[in-house]
Design a protein around this motif. Structure first.
Motif, short mmCIF file in Angstrom:
data_model
loop_
_atom_site.label_atom_id
_atom_site.label_comp_id
_atom_site.label_asym_id
_atom_site.label_seq_id
_atom_site.Cartn_x
_atom_site.Cartn_y
_atom_site.Cartn_z
N THR A 288 -5.84 -3.76 28.49
CA THR A 288 -5.89 -2.84 29.63
C THR A 288 -5.49 -3.62 31.07
OG1 THR A 288 -8.48 -1.87 29.83
CG2 THR A 288 -6.53 -1.01 28.32
N THR A 295 3.21 -2.98 35.12
CA THR A 295 3.77 -2.00 36.00
C THR A 295 4.73 -2.41 36.56
OG1 THR A 295 1.88 -1.12 37.10
CG2 THR A 295 2.02 0.11 34.70
N ILE A 316 0.36 1.66 25.41
CA ILE A 316 0.21 3.13 25.37
C ILE A 316 -0.18 3.68 23.92
CG2 ILE A 316 1.88 5.08 25.48
CD1 ILE A 316 3.37 3.49 27.76
N HIS A 317 1.00 2.38 22.83
CA HIS A 317 0.15 2.73 21.88
C HIS A 317 -1.05 2.76 20.94
CE1 HIS A 317 1.47 3.53 17.20
NE2 HIS A 317 0.70 2.52 17.15
N ASN A 320 -4.16 3.65 24.40
CA ASN A 320 -4.26 4.95 25.02
C ASN A 320 -3.81 4.96 26.39
OD1 ASN A 320 -5.23 5.76 22.05
ND2 ASN A 320 -7.88 4.54 22.47
N LEU A 321 -3.79 3.82 27.15
CA LEU A 321 -2.68 4.25 28.72
C LEU A 321 -2.01 4.63 28.76
CD1 LEU A 321 -2.22 2.49 31.19
CD2 LEU A 321 -0.58 1.28 30.23
N GLU A 322 -2.26 5.93 30.13
CA GLU A 322 -1.74 6.97 29.88
C GLU A 322 -0.53 6.40 31.16
OE1 GLU A 322 -1.90 9.95 29.20
OE2 GLU A 322 -3.77 9.97 27.71
N TYR A 323 0.80 6.55 30.73
CA TYR A 323 1.67 6.20 31.43
C TYR A 323 2.46 7.19 31.56
CZ TYR A 323 5.19 2.98 34.20
OH TYR A 323 5.77 2.24 34.93
N PRO A 324 2.57 7.71 31.55
CA PRO A 324 4.11 9.18 32.21
C PRO A 324 5.10 8.76 32.06
CG PRO A 324 2.25 10.37 33.33
CD PRO A 324 1.35 8.69 33.31
#
Length: 516
Positions: A288, A295, A316-317, A320-324
């Protein structure tokens, strides 16, 4: 040193000096003659001198005739009242340092043969120093490794002036050993810090050399059952960091993060992003920590954004990265140029992977299908043969989107409600629209494109169509394929073939008409 001219004369003269030094300490000054040949302009003489130094100092290390401990200055020892043996060992250790420094300089020699020989000799000294350390252990069982000598090797490989790609390819074989790999990662961090501090603007050659070394480092996927050490050890201790994969991951992570925090050439960013998903992220202690780098690359747009998406998707997969904004970024990359970029095949392979989940909302999938269909109107045939099955696969995965091709009780539309200028797929109103573009493409001039677009006229089959063989399709391949097609067989029109313009001589036509 008096000797015959040429490499053969240098070999014999150096051999005599070597035997004299090893036979008697009173002949120690002959070492100066050997070291002087290392400064020669002749390539073959330098190689002979390197081989001689390898044999000389290799023997001295094995004999224990070099000073062990914090090395004092030569002048202090020579003017002191210490014993002759101590003076000899200190003096010879200084000559050994001079030899190693010169070998480090020879890593930048114009001749690859000289560089290769210098590298092999330095690595031999690393191995011998590890077995016969020149520093005293701080406690029993203390792990000792000739780090200063090894930093000299890595510093020569990461030259700011010269392309060392060939020499680095030779160095790869040493990276199979756990201790060499571990200390390479640590030495690379120190070298990058030193060079960036020396140069206001670091030459691109240095960054290319560094990337080649870093990308050659590969860690085992799981803790090995047996360690492979270049410096032979009688027994291994669990307290040594070099023996644990966890510590290797930490060093690997520090090496890459330290490298990526600097301003790199654009071409190098692309090379890093190509390998980040399978060669870097899986081997980091904390994947992470790459979020900021990925980004930023994604925000730059163009090919960099395209390449950064794969690494972001893994975070993300799997982490569990939050990247809306991920799918919004992907949607924004769909423009007419995507069919002509170098990484087109990679992009659509990744897009197929990103849109494979059946849990994606229907409005999002519909926005991608509609954007691709609109872009297909101006796409070349080789891209259309890949994009049309791609769109049909989206409809197969998400039955809720099939209203784009068949809406039984839908309203009459005077205009397409889809907004192609909207950056947010949720606001594009794609689900209210239709894929009329596919019906238009059924009249395409290329028959294969027309056939591919006509698939929507029937019920879509359940199994998806693999787009993998179509990703690399080029206009040249389509042209060659069309040339190899066989035309239809000639249709028989008469059982008896005609002979002559007016038929056979006995026919009625030939009896009443003549050509004269």
């Amino acid at each position: 040193m008096e000797r015959e001219p040429g490499a053969a004369g240098a070999r014999r003269a150096l051999g005599r000096r070597l035997e004299a030094v090893l036979a008697s300490r009173s002949e120690a000054n002959a070492v100066f003659d050997i070291l002087a040949v290392l400064q020669s302009e002749d390539q073959e003489e330098i190689q002979e001198a390197v081989r001689t130094c390898s044999r000389l100092f290799g023997a001295l290390l094995e004999r224990g005739e070099l000073f062990v401990g914090q090395l004092p200055s030569e002048e202090m020892v020579m003017t002191g009242s210490r014993g002759a043996m101590r003076k000899y060992k200190v003096w010879m250790r200084h000559r050994y340092h001079s030899c190693c420094n010169r070998l480090g300089e020879l890593l930048g020699h114009p001749s690859f043969q000289v560089k290769e020989l210098a590298l092999g000799t330095l690595m031999k000294f690393v191995q011998l120093e590890g077995v016969h350390p020149l520093e005293k252990p701080k406690w029993e069982g203390n792990y000792l490794f000739p780090q200063d000598l090894f930093k000299l090797v890595v510093g020569g490989l990461l030259s700011p002036e010269e392309d060392q790609s060939l020499l680095l390819s030779q160095f790869r074989e040493y990276l199979d050993h756990d201790d060499i790999r571990y200390h390479t990662m640590r030495a690379a961090v120190d070298t990058v810090a030193r060079v960036t501090g020396q140069y206001p603007e670091v030459p691109p050659t240095f960054w290319n050399n560094t990337f080649m070394l870093l990308s050659a480092v590969s860690l085992p996927r799981q803790e090995p059952t047996a360690s492979s050490f270049y410096v032979k050890r009688t027994e291994l201790s669990d307290t040594w960091k070099v023996a644990h994969l966890k510590e290797h991951r930490k060093a690997f992570q520090a090496m890459w993060l330290n490298f990526l925090k600097h301003k790199l050439p654009l071409s190098l960013y692309k090379k890093v992003l190509v390998i980040v998903h399978d060669a870097i992220l899986p081997q980091l202690a904390q994947p992470t920590l790459m979020i900021d780098f990925l980004t930023r690359a994604c925000d730059l747009g163009g090919a960099l954004s395209l390449l950064a998406l794969n690494g972001l998707f893994i975070l993300i997969h799997k982490h569990n990265l939050e990247y809306p904004d991920f799918y919004r970024k992907l949607y924004g990359l769909l423009d007419p140029s995507v069919f002509h970029v170098k990484y087109r095949a990679r992009f659509f392979h990744l897009a197929d992977l990103f849109l494979s989940s059946s849990h994606l909302p229907a409005y999002l999938v519909a926005a991608f299908a509609k954007r691709l269909a609109r872009l297909a109107l101006t796409a070349p045939p080789e891209a259309l043969l890949m994009v049309l099955p791609f769109i049909c696969n989206l409809l197969r995965r998400h039955p809720a989107c099939r209203v784009l091709v068949h809406r039984p009780h839908g309203p009459e539309l005077d205009a397409d409600p889809y907004d192609p200028g909207e950056e947010d797929p949720a606001q594009s109103r794609a689900l209210e629209s239709s894929l009329w573009e596919l019906q238009a493409l059924q009249r395409h001039y290329h028959p294969e494109v027309s056939k591919a677009a006509s698939v929507i006229n029937q019920a879509l089959s359940v199994p998806e169509v693999s787009i993998a063989p179509l990703l690399e399709l080029t206009a040249y391949e389509i042209f060659e394929r069309d040339l190899k097609k066989k035309g239809p067989e000639p249709v028989p029109l008469e059982f008896l073939p005609a002979q002559g313009l007016l038929g056979r001589p006995g026919d009625v036509c030939a009896q009443h008409f003549t050509l004269s």
